[in-house]
Design an enzyme around this catalytic site. Sequence first.
Site, PDB file in Angstrom:
ATOM      1  N   HIS A  95     -37.808 -99.830  -6.293  1.00 21.30           N
ATOM      2  CA  HIS A  95     -38.013 -98.595  -7.042  1.00 21.30           C
ATOM      3  C   HIS A  95     -38.527 -97.462  -6.145  1.00 21.30           C
ATOM      4  CE1 HIS A  95     -37.753-101.449 -10.436  1.00 21.30           C
ATOM      5  NE2 HIS A  95     -37.282-100.412 -11.088  1.00 21.30           N
ATOM      6  N   GLU A 133     -45.530-104.134 -13.152  1.00 15.89           N
ATOM      7  CA  GLU A 133     -44.306-104.450 -13.891  1.00 15.89           C
ATOM      8  C   GLU A 133     -44.639-105.219 -15.155  1.00 15.89           C
ATOM      9  OE1 GLU A 133     -39.907-106.479 -13.335  1.00 15.89           O
ATOM     10  OE2 GLU A 133     -41.603-107.248 -12.223  1.00 15.89           O
TER      11      GLU A 133
END
Length: 689
Positions: free
Chosen positions: A236, A348
């Site tokens: 990411h 996450e």
Amino acid sequence: MALNEILLALFDRPNEPLFLPKGDEQFTFHIPEDYLEDRFKKKNISDRFGGENVVDLKRITLPDLDLPLQLKRTEQFTPFIPLHRQMAGQLIEKFLAIEDLEDFVSCSAYCRQNMNPLLFNYAFSVALLHRNDTRDIDLPPLHEFFPDKFIDYGIFSKARMEANISSTVEDIQAEPIEVPLDYTASDLDHEHRVAYFREDLGINLHHWHWHLVYPFLGPRRVVAKDRRGEIFYFMHQQIIARYNFERLCNRLARVKKLIDLRAPIPEAYFPKLDSITASRAWAARSPNTLLQDINRETEQLVFDIQDLERWRDRLYEAVSTGRVINSQGQSIPLTEEKGIDILGDLIEASSLSINRNLYGDLHNLGHAALGLAHDPEFKYLENVSVVGDLATAMRDPVFYRWHALIDDIFVKYKQTLTPYTVQQLGFDGIRINSIEVNSKSSPKNQFSTFWQQSDVNLARGMDFAPRGNVFARITHLQHQPFEYKIKVTNTGQQRQGTVRIFLAPKFDERGVPYLFNDERKMMIEVDRFVHNFKQQSDTITRKSQSSSLIIPFERTFRNLKDTASVPGGIDAFNFCGCGWPEHMMIPKGTPEGFPATLFVMVSNYQFDKVEDPKAKKSATSAGCEPAMIYCGIRDQKYPDARPMGYPFDRLGREGVNTLRDFLTPNMLTQDVVIKFSNVIVPPGSVSRT
């Protein structure tokens, strides 16, 4: 009939009943009566569609599927919603627990017939990737079965018309239906300048497939992959760096992190997509939308914006103190070796989080809050918008603002680590003398980009329509294939080194050269490979198509069943599914030539190599070269012992103000330009060799 082909047929036309013919082979599934809903029972409905390829499904004792069956067929499934995530995790566990392959086919067929198509596709795909007896199946790309997640809603009425014409008049083939490049907004919206990146088919498929390889929930062996939290961070982080690179190419400032969750969100997004499964349009977000507390009891989704703020602040506090608290109340240091992994799992909020009660579900529920800002209390019976779905999230500008915040937490952690010393960066006896980039019809050290059209087949996702190929023609960014030529002097014995290649903008949005600690965050990694260095002088040549970052162009745009035009058939191509799309490897650039810096480093493989007893055992079983930079290698340790992003993942050592100050003899930079030609070339007109 091969079981593999039968399994793949379960993907076909996901909203149709399974007893209708499926797949290119037109499999007819004879379904046990008790697998059918009441209105189809005692009607011998499976026998009405008999053909050559009849699949008699084995009646088995089905596992407990009560939870995943609770999701209605017409609801929008997303793993960002905790209840949906639990449903998917339980279904994945059930699929993986079935030892016999024939029993697995039967259970999958039952789920395919009776469950929400999106939930089934997600869990079934994860299971196929992780079962030992199905792991080598080429998983079809999602756009073949759910094209509504990727293509303008105005296309489908035209596609049905073309399918009807081509099926009725034998000598007329369906015409490709052109999808406009600018169909979601005009350039009056500044953010639309980078819509070609956000809405790219390959990029969104990458995000979807990455989350299949790294699911949030499921058996521990599926979730707890080597360096799972770190690879979440790195993949990411690189997406944000790439997006910022594209923004600079389009005279836009770098994206601003969404730090204030109470402020209006100026970026709007109108996706122009229909959800065929849910039979409604994907919701839009108007300019200056405010995030609100979420209270949607039908999805068991109740949380406040204050919860997100509290989790955000606790994560920043953990980074600043260098330790986190686990669920037993113990203090766990964020060490140099394990800290990034622990932090990634917390942010996450996969099942590997060591304290979900304290650090919450920031990443996932942030997506949910953004995706439900238009209907936070379910007053209007609206589903999540595109940012709340794995396959469509990257289309929305707010995805990048949200992930800029997520990335900032990691950046703050990395700034607490001791900078690399010259000894940690160097490689005694190795000196890079020169770097060149060469491609056909382009000057030396120039990357050349342009628009290309490619066709995707909608037929497998067009439920209740006549059979026959129907193509949508998509315009996307493309680059000319190129080759690196790197000259190296090795004054020691013959030895191995890891070649690491990065690309970064040369100037910031003001036209000013970067300081090192800004430039390092803009570095996008474009290749990494191991090379055997000869004594004295050595010249490395490396084709762009060989990059360990990308999956081949054909994986995104070629119909996997259409092998007639492929020399050597389907096996002539590398069909590994997880990886960055080849056509988006190089940023767009500008017509006048966008100045950039190409960085090459050779690191000592003795410190890079990973001892993994599984590596030799499974190296040849997969049958393809994996795009390991973002995806790792299946069932193996991540094949690089260095921290992901090395050598740019930390602050520069004392005295390093610019990239030139940072360089050691085993590193070199080369000024390059990225020149964009505003032309559109038709499908198949660019050689990828």
